[in-house]
Design a protein around this motif. Structure first.
Motif, PDB file in Angstrom:
ATOM      1  N   ALA A  59       0.889  -1.033  -0.049  1.00 18.05           N
ATOM      2  CA  ALA A  59       0.022   0.109  -0.018  1.00 18.05           C
ATOM      3  C   ALA A  59       0.812   1.325   0.020  1.00 18.05           C
ATOM      4  CB  ALA A  59      -0.773   0.042   1.282  1.00 18.05           C
ATOM      5  N   LEU A  60       1.954   1.168   0.613  1.00 21.97           N
ATOM      6  CA  LEU A  60       3.036   2.282   0.506  1.00 21.97           C
ATOM      7  C   LEU A  60       3.788   2.496  -0.596  1.00 21.97           C
ATOM      8  CD1 LEU A  60       4.257   2.095   4.239  1.00 21.97           C
ATOM      9  CD2 LEU A  60       2.768   3.600   3.479  1.00 21.97           C
ATOM     10  N   LEU A  61       4.025   1.369  -1.339  1.00 18.84           N
ATOM     11  CA  LEU A  61       5.010   1.597  -2.344  1.00 18.84           C
ATOM     12  C   LEU A  61       3.826   1.647  -3.766  1.00 18.84           C
ATOM     13  CD1 LEU A  61       7.240  -1.625  -1.643  1.00 18.84           C
ATOM     14  CD2 LEU A  61       7.980   0.731  -1.660  1.00 18.84           C
ATOM     15  N   ALA A  62       2.826   0.972  -3.665  1.00 21.20           N
ATOM     16  CA  ALA A  62       1.975   1.199  -4.977  1.00 21.20           C
ATOM     17  C   ALA A  62       0.388   1.610  -4.249  1.00 21.20           C
ATOM     18  CB  ALA A  62       1.957  -0.135  -5.718  1.00 21.20           C
ATOM     19  N   PRO A  63       0.104   2.782  -3.862  1.00 26.66           N
ATOM     20  CA  PRO A  63      -1.237   3.006  -3.562  1.00 26.66           C
ATOM     21  C   PRO A  63      -2.278   2.743  -4.143  1.00 26.66           C
ATOM     22  CG  PRO A  63       0.276   4.873  -3.506  1.00 26.66           C
ATOM     23  CD  PRO A  63       1.126   3.735  -3.659  1.00 26.66           C
TER      24      PRO A  63
END
Length: 266
Positions: free
Chosen positions: A97-101
């Motif tokens: 979620a942080l890398l590819a929200p």
């Protein structure tokens, strides 16, 4: 290099629910839940690298595990998904979620905070090594070997889900134990990625667990800024197994909210 993850895909329409197990778990642990969820949603349950029936490779960083999961989403033509992760799997889905929200419709994080934890699996690893050395012929022998290091029967039963019948007829571990132990420091670290995930998030915690205590909530909300925290009072760390009906109900209610297009604050 990404790993082609073993997975179960129920098929179906709409935004899928991807389920990610914890350390030393597998997709098999979620069978009963998947059976219920598939009546309403497409569900994809995965085996992370070095777990279940997925390949054994070096590297257990959260960046690597999140990239494996993204590669699976690409393979299955899943543009966006609801992600559910327990324990280590919770850190994997937070990392994604942080890398590819943009690939995440919502997050369900089960009994883990997005932070580093101390080492507390020495007895478990010792028990698994004893299993490897002892080459048990049946599950009773396997339990006796594990019991030399692991006192709690519930934990032993969980670890025994990693046993399979080998070519010689005895039971053997199907996990990449060498790779998991080598990557244990990485597993204990905080999730990969920076900033905060602002999408809809449900954090489910066990009332008898020490993993998501009240003192961890301020830091948790710095990473999961829209998190609703719900406590299953009678559950410990394996809340989905200890309180399956309450866990199901919480996930169903949350996903239904997302289907209805309503925010968590409504």
């Amino acid at each position: 290099m990404t790993v082609a993850l073993n997975h179960v895909d129920t098929g179906g329409q709409g935004v899928p629910l991807i389920v990610v197990h914890g350390l030393l778990g597998s997709a098999d642990n979620w069978r009963s839940h998947v059976k219920q969820w598939q009546e309403r949603w497409r569900v994809v349950a995965v085996d992370l690298r070095n777990h279940g029936r997925s390949p054994h490779v070096e590297g257990m960083s959260y960046t690597e595990m999140a990239e494996d999961l993204l590669a699976l989403m690409d393979q299955l033509a899943i543009e966006r998904a609801h992600l559910l992760g327990h324990s280590m799997g919770g850190k994997v889905v937070v990392s994604l979620a942080l890398l590819a929200p943009r690939r995440v419709a919502s997050l369900i994080v089960a009994d883990i905070a997005p932070q580093a934890y101390g080492h507390d699996h020495d007895a478990v690893f010792a028990g698994l090594r004893r299993l490897q050395e002892g080459q048990p012929a049946n599950r009773r022998e396997a339990d006796a070997l594990l019991a030399e290091h692991v006192e709690e029967r519930a934990t032993r039963l969980f670890l025994a889900t990693n046993l399979q019948r080998g070519e010689t007829g005895g039971l053997e571990l199907r996990i990449g134990l060498d790779q998991i132990e080598a990557g244990y420091d990485e597993i204990m670290r905080a999730p990969a990625g920076e900033g905060a995930f602002t999408g809809p998030t449900l954090v489910l915690r066990g009332g008898r667990s020490h993993y998501v205590t009240d003192d961890k909530l301020p830091a948790l909300r710095e990473v999961l800024s829209n998190a609703r925290v719900q406590t299953l009072e009678e559950a410990g760390h394996w809340l989905h197994a200890e309180q399956p009906e309450a866990f199901q109900a919480a996930v169903n209610d949350f996903l239904s909210l997302q289907e209805g297009g309503r925010s968590l604050s409504e």
